[in-house]
Scaffold this active site. Sequence first.
Site, mmCIF file in Angstrom:
data_model
loop_
_atom_site.group_PDB
_atom_site.id
_atom_site.type_symbol
_atom_site.label_atom_id
_atom_site.label_comp_id
_atom_site.label_asym_id
_atom_site.label_seq_id
_atom_site.Cartn_x
_atom_site.Cartn_y
_atom_site.Cartn_z
ATOM 1 N NE ARG A 43 -45.187 19.811 63.986
ATOM 2 C CZ ARG A 43 -44.207 19.135 64.550
ATOM 3 N NH1 ARG A 43 -44.253 18.849 65.816
ATOM 4 N NH2 ARG A 43 -43.184 18.736 63.851
ATOM 5 C CE LYS A 142 -60.890 17.191 82.055
ATOM 6 N NZ LYS A 142 -61.331 16.324 80.954
ATOM 7 C CG HIS A 172 -66.917 21.049 78.996
ATOM 8 N ND1 HIS A 172 -66.038 20.046 79.308
ATOM 9 C CD2 HIS A 172 -68.088 20.431 78.682
ATOM 10 C CE1 HIS A 172 -66.647 18.882 79.184
ATOM 11 N NE2 HIS A 172 -67.891 19.079 78.809
ATOM 12 C CE LYS A 176 -71.663 19.559 80.575
ATOM 13 N NZ LYS A 176 -72.046 19.001 79.278
ATOM 14 C CD GLU A 210 -68.631 10.545 79.237
ATOM 15 O OE1 GLU A 210 -68.583 11.067 78.118
ATOM 16 O OE2 GLU A 210 -67.632 10.337 79.936
ATOM 17 C CG ASP A 229 -61.469 12.208 81.045
ATOM 18 O OD1 ASP A 229 -60.968 13.229 80.547
ATOM 19 O OD2 ASP A 229 -62.391 11.564 80.497
ATOM 20 C CG HIS A 234 -65.868 17.616 84.074
ATOM 21 N ND1 HIS A 234 -65.386 18.854 83.694
ATOM 22 C CD2 HIS A 234 -65.555 16.772 83.060
ATOM 23 C CE1 HIS A 234 -64.820 18.743 82.494
ATOM 24 N NE2 HIS A 234 -64.905 17.496 82.097
ATOM 25 C CE LYS A 334 -64.538 8.495 78.631
ATOM 26 N NZ LYS A 334 -65.410 9.615 78.255
HETATM 27 C C1 BG6 Z 1 -64.376 15.683 78.960
HETATM 28 C C2 BG6 Z 1 -63.725 14.335 79.120
HETATM 29 O O1 BG6 Z 1 -63.766 16.616 79.822
HETATM 30 O O2 BG6 Z 1 -65.746 15.582 79.294
HETATM 31 C C3 BG6 Z 1 -64.413 13.302 78.240
HETATM 32 O O3 BG6 Z 1 -62.348 14.421 78.748
HETATM 33 C C4 BG6 Z 1 -65.900 13.287 78.526
HETATM 34 O O4 BG6 Z 1 -63.865 12.011 78.457
HETATM 35 C C5 BG6 Z 1 -66.472 14.693 78.463
HETATM 36 O O5 BG6 Z 1 -66.514 12.459 77.572
HETATM 37 C C6 BG6 Z 1 -67.916 14.715 78.924
HETATM 38 O O6 BG6 Z 1 -68.451 15.953 78.640
HETATM 39 P P1 BG6 Z 1 -70.014 16.129 78.367
HETATM 40 O O7 BG6 Z 1 -70.183 17.606 78.230
HETATM 41 O O8 BG6 Z 1 -70.307 15.368 77.107
HETATM 42 O O9 BG6 Z 1 -70.696 15.540 79.553
#
Ligand code: BG6
Length: 486
Positions: A43, A142, A172, A176, A210, A229, A234, A334
Amino acid sequence: MSFDLVLFGGTGDLAWRKLMPALFQAFRHGTLPAEGRITGVARDDMSHEQYRTLIQSRFNSVEGAKRPSDEEFQRFAALLHYVRLDASKAEDFQRLRNHLEERNADTVVMYVATAPGLFTTVCEQLATAGLNTPKTRIVLEKPLGHDLASNRAINQTVRKAFNENQIFRIDHYLGKPSVQNLFALRFGNALFEPMWRREHIANIQITISEDLGVEKRGAFYENTGALRDMVQNHALQLLCAVGMEPPINAHADAIRDEKLKVLRSLKPWTSETLTHHVVRGQYSAGAVGGTAVPGYRAEFGVDPQSHTETFVALRTEIANWRWAGVPFYIRTGKRLAGRDAHIEVNFRPMPHAIFANTGNTANRLVINLQPKDGLELHLMAEGQGTRSGSAGQTLVPVQLDLDFDKRFGAERVGAYERLLLDVLDGRLNLFVRSDEQEAAWRWVEPILNHWKNDTVGPRLYAAGTWGPSASSAMIARDGFCWSEEC
Ligand code: BG6
């Protein structure tokens, strides 16, 4: 092949943290098709030149070796353009159309990296502006919805404008290299397949841990939580990769059909399993890597009374002939003890022991996803002879350790780089089909509903630990333990 890549959310977090660095790497590696143009859309009022300067300033936070030199950035910057666009204004999409018509590229990619609330608006506007031509592909990040109904609504709108084979839904994790390796391990080798079943496997554990907290995403995370999330996408994609039948070939739909079957075979929840087989947690203040960190409720943008989960551990089963009765455990969170994603395949113990101290010995295959990418096969070996003086041999655990980063070099193609190149190539293998996504939402939804009615909320765990003790208790009830506890 000439391409036009349009990045909605072109000034946003994802664009500069992941997408621009990935596009730059592809450019540097010479894999980005030569005649390309990347157009950031947002924007703000900005010229092409101002956009290039903004992106360059953001590259300063990219880790050392991946940062472009000034000369490299100048060459990359020639690809960058900018169009101001308010997603609610049809005339702005006309301006985008004029911009694209200047060039009439062979392939047009619309990458929607905006707040999820804008997905349907963007799709509708693209269709109204006639920007949903057959040469156009749309990429959706996502989260696609927050439950089954909202996911379906988004998918329906997108499919009104685009065919399924034009829609690239990103997870994603599928990009990997370590996840590619999991497919290679299972379907590029004959060795493991005969063992890959209930007769030989006692349990499978999937951990995505994480050490970071929610960082600046508190407001987003409050309405999301770890289940939406990480688990819905994932973790379930990893579970599919481990549990699926061998596909008949490597084409996108052959792979996605098999993943879909796994999702449909997941054991339905009952009130009993919802109570005993799912643990939700939330981090409280603690220490990570020796540094004191605040609890989740003290993070920016978070409700001080929040019940949002930052940790989930659960137990499920794939109810089919191959896996009946084998527990699959998923755990993600987390502010845990470290950044570590791995899948552990625990084989059944030996049926009969002839050596001393090997009664319950079981082999273990660990698929390390990150930060290390590799395989460990845990075996028993005769170590120190019989120096201990005990009658008979005493075996010791050893492991075969394969480090893919060492073997193939650490400069491997990153997840977003790989996925973006696949979009440009029109390869759907590593993207999620709408029915897979719906099946995953259908399965997680009872957990969300269960939590809605549970006033106790998540169990607290200190930052820097492995989550609430209920997670260990859950797996211990089956007679197993998480790897760091065994
Ligand atoms: C994302 C989540 O899809 O994946 C995040 O929204 C998360 O919260 C991330 O931190 C983790 O991805 P990676 O590749 O760092 O393991």
